[in-house]
Design an enzyme around this catalytic site. Structure first.
Site, PDB file in Angstrom:
ATOM      1  CB  CYS A   1     -17.729   3.474 -28.024  1.00  0.00           C
ATOM      2  SG  CYS A   1     -17.106   3.543 -29.699  1.00  0.00           S
ATOM      3  CD  GLU A   2     -18.033   2.847 -21.779  1.00  0.00           C
ATOM      4  OE1 GLU A   2     -18.539   3.639 -20.966  1.00  0.00           O
ATOM      5  OE2 GLU A   2     -18.471   1.712 -22.005  1.00  0.00           O
TER       6      GLU A   2
ATOM      7  NE  ARG B   1      -3.476   3.493 -10.943  1.00  0.00           N
ATOM      8  CZ  ARG B   1      -3.264   4.735 -10.598  1.00  0.00           C
ATOM      9  NH1 ARG B   1      -2.792   5.590 -11.476  1.00  0.00           N
ATOM     10  NH2 ARG B   1      -3.495   5.135  -9.378  1.00  0.00           N
TER      11      ARG B   1
ATOM     12  N   GLY C   1       3.539  -3.384  -3.953  1.00  0.00           N
ATOM     13  CA  GLY C   1       3.278  -3.619  -5.371  1.00  0.00           C
ATOM     14  C   GLY C   1       3.635  -2.354  -6.129  1.00  0.00           C
TER      15      GLY C   1
ATOM     16  N   GLY D   1       0.767  -1.236   0.000  1.00  0.00           N
ATOM     17  CA  GLY D   1       0.000   0.000   0.000  1.00  0.00           C
ATOM     18  C   GLY D   1       0.796   1.284   0.000  1.00  0.00           C
TER      19      GLY D   1
END
Ligand SMILES: *Cc1c(COP(=O)(O)O)cnc(C)c1O
Length: 420
Positions: free
Chosen positions: A349-350, A317, A280, A238
């Site tokens: 297409c968004e 993201r 990560g 984290g």
């Protein structure tokens, strides 16, 4: 991947336009040296106590990255049987350094992990503990486990990646954990060997990690009194990075502060038990960039759009978390350093398919290359085939050499699973 040579962005001696010319775009590019530098930074910060850095595979599960880290002796934090198969594919012996997290482990996944001899299961519910006991009995193999406790600690981050509050699905309420450990003492094939916690992702201050560690340490001390012989404390991952190019920060100072805070919160347990750490993003985010070509520019009313050949299916993201990524033209500034305020958008297409909104960017035109920076974590691992778009190729740069570590998917790859 930020340094700029006279004529283009580069990674070490390798120029990004050459990679795009050879392998096409959109293209993920990773620097092995940058990943190793972060891994060593982590190891240095915890050098004075027993610890194992278990890279969180879901941040970027590229086999080439797993191999790179496995060769350094890294452990791995996995959240599925598939991720375990990836680790086994690069180094069978690394199974002994695998920790298995996740709220929904299935019986086949537990079986595979038991057979492979992983280090420890981070168990997230009473039901999972019972299933693990049953599967371990069947294989007549001891299962080492930690309960993943939910410490009810608030960490300032995006709500989708905050996990340590009692309102979240993760872990077992810390107040109920002691009773569950007591129950497990009666289960022949289970061995309580640790306590684990993970409070969320992209957390940029040490305070919440310290608060969680303190609660974990208090529980561990009680469990030892109760008769458990703990070997490790897993403090999760984290640790965040700075995505905004306007913020100056020092990664080494951040990880040192993190280590000092954890040590302070653990007291004498810290020196005695092995610390398992699951970074990560901190290891891989800034080692990666997504290269994309500008397809078109256009003006709609007051808005200026730069349309790229990468879309939200390649890097989600910004769409999913409203995340900020620095974007730089790959060619050196020209055209009298003109800039424009633009939306950088993909072909999907968004309306949510964007990389930046109202961003001041050096003037670009069709055919120019852009680098979307800090894209090494939660980029390719979250990529999809939405709009029947093949996922990007991936290139790893080691020293002076660049090599393809994942081929670009073809449309045939996408269609081959289907039947009409
Ligand atoms: C996602 C995750 C991590 C890694 O989080 P980062 O923010 O990438 O460091 C570590 N542990 C667990 C259990 C996770 O789910």
């Amino acid at each position: 991947m930020r340094p700029r040579s006279k004529d283009s962005l580069h990674c070490g001696p390798v120029k990004l336009p050459e990679l795009a010319a050879k392998w096409g775009t959109p293209l993920y590019v990773y620097s092995a040296d940058a990943i190793l530098a972060r891994f060593r930074m982590f190891a240095r910060a915890f050098a004075d106590q027993p610890h194992l850095v278990c890279y969180s595979v879901k941040a970027n599960s590229s086999l080439a990255i797993l191999k790179l880290l496995a060769d350094q002796g890294a452990g791995f934090d996995i959240v599925s049987g598939g991720e375990l198969e990836r680790v086994l594919a690069v180094k069978k012996a690394a199974a002994a350094r695998v920790v298995f997290s996740g709220v929904g482990k299935t019986a086949p996944e537990l079986d595979l992990a038991l057979r492979s001899g992983i280090r420890i299961f981070n168990v997230e519910s009473e039901g999972e503990l019972e299933l693990l006991a049953e599967r371990a009995a069947k294989q007549r193999r001891k299962a080492r486990f930690a309960l993943r406790v939910n410490p009810d600690v608030f960490a300032e981050t995006h709500p989708y990646i905050s996990t340590g509050l009692s309102a979240h699905k993760f872990g077992i309420a810390i107040s109920e954990a002691r009773a569950l450990y007591a129950r497990a003492r009666g289960m022949r094939w289970l061995e309580a060997s640790g306590v684990s916690v993970h409070i969320g992702s992209q957390i940029r201050e040490a305070g919440p990690f310290g608060a969680a560690a303190e609660r974990v340490a208090a529980l561990a001390a009680e469990l030892e009194q109760d008769g458990d012989h703990l070997r490790s404390l897993d403090l999760g991952g984290g640790l965040g990075i700075e995505y905004d190019e306007g913020t100056s920060w020092d990664p080494e100072a951040r990880v040192l502060e993190y280590a000092t805070t954890l040590r302070g919160s653990l007291g004498s347990l810290g020196g005695r038990l092995e610390l398992l750490l699951e970074p990560g993003r901190f290891l891989v985010a800034q080692a990666g960039a997504l290269l994309t070509e500008v397809l078109y520019t256009k003006q709609n009313g007051a808005k200026r759009f730069v349309i790229t050949d990468a879309g939200m299916n390649d890097l989600i993201r910004p769409s999913l978390y409203g995340a900020h990524h620095a974007i730089e033209p790959v060619a050196a500034p020209r055209r009298e350093q003109k800039t424009a305020v633009v939306d950088v958008v993909g072909p999907v297409c968004e309306s949510g398919d964007f990389f930046a909104r109202d961003r001041e960017l050096a003037a670009v035109e069709a055919g120019d290359l852009l680098a979307i920076l800090d894209a090494g974590a939660y980029g390719m691992s979250l990529a999809s085939n939405y709009n029947t778009r093949p996922r990007p190729a991936e290139v790893m740069i080691e020293g002076k050499k660049a090599r393809l570590v994942r081929k670009r998917e073809s449309i045939a790859d996408l269609l081959k699973m289907e039947r009409v």
